[in-house]
Design an enzyme around this catalytic site. Structure first.
Site: not given
Length: 157
Positions: A61, A74, A115
């Site tokens: 992230n 992700e 995501c």
């Protein structure tokens, strides 16, 4: 009125019950948590994808003071895979996270809604489900396809 009941199947495993390939991909996700840029939330997430051709790509992230300009682990991994190997399907995705105390989470954490939608698109694009591994120190969730987490999907198909 009719009622619709939805059911999800999630396997709960110990790390040693996983294949060597699955364990390796989880280790990559755990390692990626250390590359996360999360000065605001202090929630460090790492992800790793394995492509059909054997290539593995990590993501983490990336936060930004101008929220919501950051991006989840992700999506960084999936978008990097798509940019570098646009015609190679993702076959497996692993996710790990560290809490605000810097320690790996005891229980698995699932992908956010955005995501999940990106994972759906990746599966739709490839025509096959992605095996998802969610790491927790106590156990690992093994999920065969994002539709187990998001059965009513928004998709072109």
């Amino acid at each position: 009125m009719k009622e619709l009941e939805l059911k999800s199947v999630i396997k709960v495993c110990q790390m040693e019950e996983l294949t060597a390939e699955e364990q390796h991909l989880l280790e990559l996700a755990i390692e990626a948590t250390g590359r996360s840029y999360a000065p605001y939330s202090k929630f460090h997430v790492g992800a790793a994808v394995r492509l059909e051709n054997g290539v593995e790509i990590i993501g983490c992230n990336q936060e930004n003071a101008a929220y919501p300009s950051g991006l989840c682990a992700e999506r960084t991994a999936l978008f990097a895979a798509g940019a570098q190997y646009p015609d190679v399907p993702v076959i497996m995705l692993s996710i790990a996270a560290r809490g605000t105390d810097g320690e790996l989470l005891e229980e698995p954490v699932g992908p956010c809604g955005s995501c999940r939608q990106v994972i759906i698109e990746s599966e739709t694009r490839a025509g096959d489900p992605i095996r998802i591994l969610l790491y927790g120190k106590k156990y690992v969730y093994v999920i065969d396809g994002i539709r187990q987490l998001m059965p009513l999907t928004f998709s072109e198909f």
